[in-house]
Design a protein around this motif. Structure first.
Motif, PDB file in Angstrom:
ATOM      1  N   ALA A   1       0.837  -1.200   0.000  1.00  0.00           N
ATOM      2  CA  ALA A   1       0.000   0.000   0.000  1.00  0.00           C
ATOM      3  C   ALA A   1       0.874   1.254   0.000  1.00  0.00           C
ATOM      4  CB  ALA A   1      -0.935  -0.015   1.209  1.00  0.00           C
ATOM      5  N   MET A   2       1.986   1.198   0.729  1.00  0.00           N
ATOM      6  CA  MET A   2       2.931   2.322   0.717  1.00  0.00           C
ATOM      7  C   MET A   2       3.515   2.509  -0.679  1.00  0.00           C
ATOM      8  SD  MET A   2       3.120   3.976   3.455  1.00  0.00           S
ATOM      9  CE  MET A   2       2.615   3.874   5.165  1.00  0.00           C
ATOM     10  N   TYR A   3       3.712   1.394  -1.371  1.00  0.00           N
ATOM     11  CA  TYR A   3       4.210   1.458  -2.756  1.00  0.00           C
ATOM     12  C   TYR A   3       3.214   2.239  -3.625  1.00  0.00           C
ATOM     13  CZ  TYR A   3       4.805   0.006  -7.585  1.00  0.00           C
ATOM     14  OH  TYR A   3       4.918   0.018  -8.946  1.00  0.00           O
ATOM     15  N   ALA A   4       1.914   1.991  -3.395  1.00  0.00           N
ATOM     16  CA  ALA A   4       0.889   2.702  -4.162  1.00  0.00           C
ATOM     17  C   ALA A   4       1.006   4.205  -3.934  1.00  0.00           C
ATOM     18  CB  ALA A   4      -0.501   2.208  -3.765  1.00  0.00           C
TER      19      ALA A   4
ATOM     20  N   ALA B   1      -1.017   7.735  -4.688  1.00  0.00           N
ATOM     21  CA  ALA B   1      -2.347   7.508  -4.103  1.00  0.00           C
ATOM     22  C   ALA B   1      -2.307   7.826  -2.609  1.00  0.00           C
ATOM     23  CB  ALA B   1      -2.764   6.056  -4.329  1.00  0.00           C
ATOM     24  N   ARG B   2      -2.979   8.917  -2.222  1.00  0.00           N
ATOM     25  CA  ARG B   2      -2.961   9.353  -0.825  1.00  0.00           C
ATOM     26  C   ARG B   2      -3.562   8.285   0.096  1.00  0.00           C
ATOM     27  NH1 ARG B   2      -2.135  10.195   3.259  1.00  0.00           N
ATOM     28  NH2 ARG B   2      -2.344  11.932   4.718  1.00  0.00           N
ATOM     29  N   ASP B   3      -4.616   7.626  -0.391  1.00  0.00           N
ATOM     30  CA  ASP B   3      -5.240   6.571   0.408  1.00  0.00           C
ATOM     31  C   ASP B   3      -4.278   5.417   0.672  1.00  0.00           C
ATOM     32  OD1 ASP B   3      -7.506   8.042   0.427  1.00  0.00           O
ATOM     33  OD2 ASP B   3      -8.516   6.927  -1.171  1.00  0.00           O
ATOM     34  N   GLY B   4      -3.338   5.238  -0.221  1.00  0.00           N
ATOM     35  CA  GLY B   4      -2.363   4.157  -0.058  1.00  0.00           C
ATOM     36  C   GLY B   4      -1.550   4.324   1.207  1.00  0.00           C
TER      37      GLY B   4
ATOM     38  N   GLY C   1       9.421   2.406  -4.249  1.00  0.00           N
ATOM     39  CA  GLY C   1       8.470   2.662  -5.328  1.00  0.00           C
ATOM     40  C   GLY C   1       8.827   1.964  -6.616  1.00  0.00           C
ATOM     41  N   SER C   2       9.504   0.820  -6.514  1.00  0.00           N
ATOM     42  CA  SER C   2       9.894   0.073  -7.716  1.00  0.00           C
ATOM     43  C   SER C   2       9.669  -1.417  -7.484  1.00  0.00           C
ATOM     44  CB  SER C   2      11.364   0.343  -8.051  1.00  0.00           C
ATOM     45  OG  SER C   2      11.829  -0.591  -9.002  1.00  0.00           O
TER      46      SER C   2
END
Lengths: 54, 262
Positions: free
Chosen positions: B28-31, B37-40, B212-213
């Protein structure tokens, strides 16, 4: 490899500090909690709240 | 504090839930990191905090042979949470130093406070030196290829980044200390050898999603399997830590050779 800090402090720091502090308190009272029936309740509550938040 | 592992207990059931739970939180942090995505970020924090509380509660209730495993899971969740909420100073370099300091202190306190399974000393062979010198070169090129230009988005090409290379080596060693020296070693008392290697590698890859990868997370998982296997064979954090430190040192050369630097 170096992971970047995300800097989400303003929004989520308070919640994180409260939850982590509560967990540390749980550890401090570990001997009592080992025999207490509260742990399954804590785990279940954490699972439900966490899953609903996630 | 150490203790001898007489017979390994089956894979603790709660860990079967905790590891994917932590992985989901990091995903979710990756999202958030990769897609904005703030919700992530909120979902990731909820999942990671939940996993942290559950791991601590399991640690409090666990028997001796599996308490280190639950503690290690809590340590990884805590590390991920700190990485997310650590206030930034405005300088990526200073932030990285602060984050590394926090992680190292947490790992040292963990090893001092939690009884760890004893390791049998293993005599290294001569070929081990060749592995230390050559394996990091291959790993560095694979790492550079998987990370691509994302590295330079964080640490722009120039003198400050190049001066940061010794620190990167230190970070690489610390990463091995955390995921092999603490997590895999703790897991090894609570499950089989390959289960411990695989579980530690999964948590290692999950944490690397903070970059983020996905490609880099996949590389981290495969590298963690390899280094985990070497750690299980040698029982030496110094050995795998040196390999990882040299890998991160070679990384800059690999970027330049592959033409992945701006």
């Amino acid at each position: 490899m170096i992971v970047r800090p995300l800097g989400l402090a303003d929004e989520l720091l308070t919640a994180a500090v409260i939850v982590m502090a509560a967990s540390v308190l749980l550890l401090l009272f570990r001997r009592r909690s080992r025999s207490a029936a509260a742990l399954p309740i804590i785990i279940a509550a954490a699972a439900v709240i966490s899953a609903s938040g996630g | 504090m150490e203790y001898r592992v007489v017979n390994v207990i089956p894979f603790p059931r709660a860990l079967i839930a905790l590891i994917p739970w932590t992985f989901l939180g990091c995903a979710a942090m990756y999202a958030y990191v990769a897609l904005g995505a703030r919700d992530g970020a909120v979902a990731g924090m909820a999942l990671l905090l939940g996993a942290f509380v559950m791991a601590v509660a399991c640690y409090a209730a666990a028997e001796r042979r599996s308490e280190a495993a639950y503690g290690a899971a809590a340590l990884v969740c805590g590390t991920a949470i700190v990485t997310a909420v650590l206030p930034t100073t405005g300088s990526m370099f200073v932030d990285a130093v602060v984050l590394l300091t926090v992680i190292v202190i947490a790992a040292v306190l963990f090893v001092r406070a939690v009884p760890m399974p004893a390791l049998r000393p293993v005599r290294l062979r001569n070929i081990s030196m060749a592995v230390v010198l050559l394996l990091p070169i291959a790993l560095a090129f694979a790492q550079a290829a998987s990370l691509g230009l994302r590295f330079w988005e964080t640490f722009p090409l120039g003198t400050p980044s190049f001066l940061f290379v010794p620190f990167m080596a230190l970070w690489g060693f610390a990463e091995e200390a955390l995921f092999r020296g603490v997590v895999q070693r703790s897991f090894s008392a609570a499950m089989g050898r390959w289960s411990a290697i695989f579980s530690a590698a999964a948590l290692n890859a999950a944490y690397m999603l903070f970059w983020g990868s996905v490609m880099y997370a996949v590389f981290s998982f495969l590298a963690a399997l390899l280094l985990g296997h070497l750690y299980a064979r040698t029982n030496s954090l110094m050995y795998v830590g040196t390999i990882r430190a040299l890998t991160d040192t070679w990384l800059i050369v690999a970027f330049l050779v592959l033409g992945l630097a701006f």
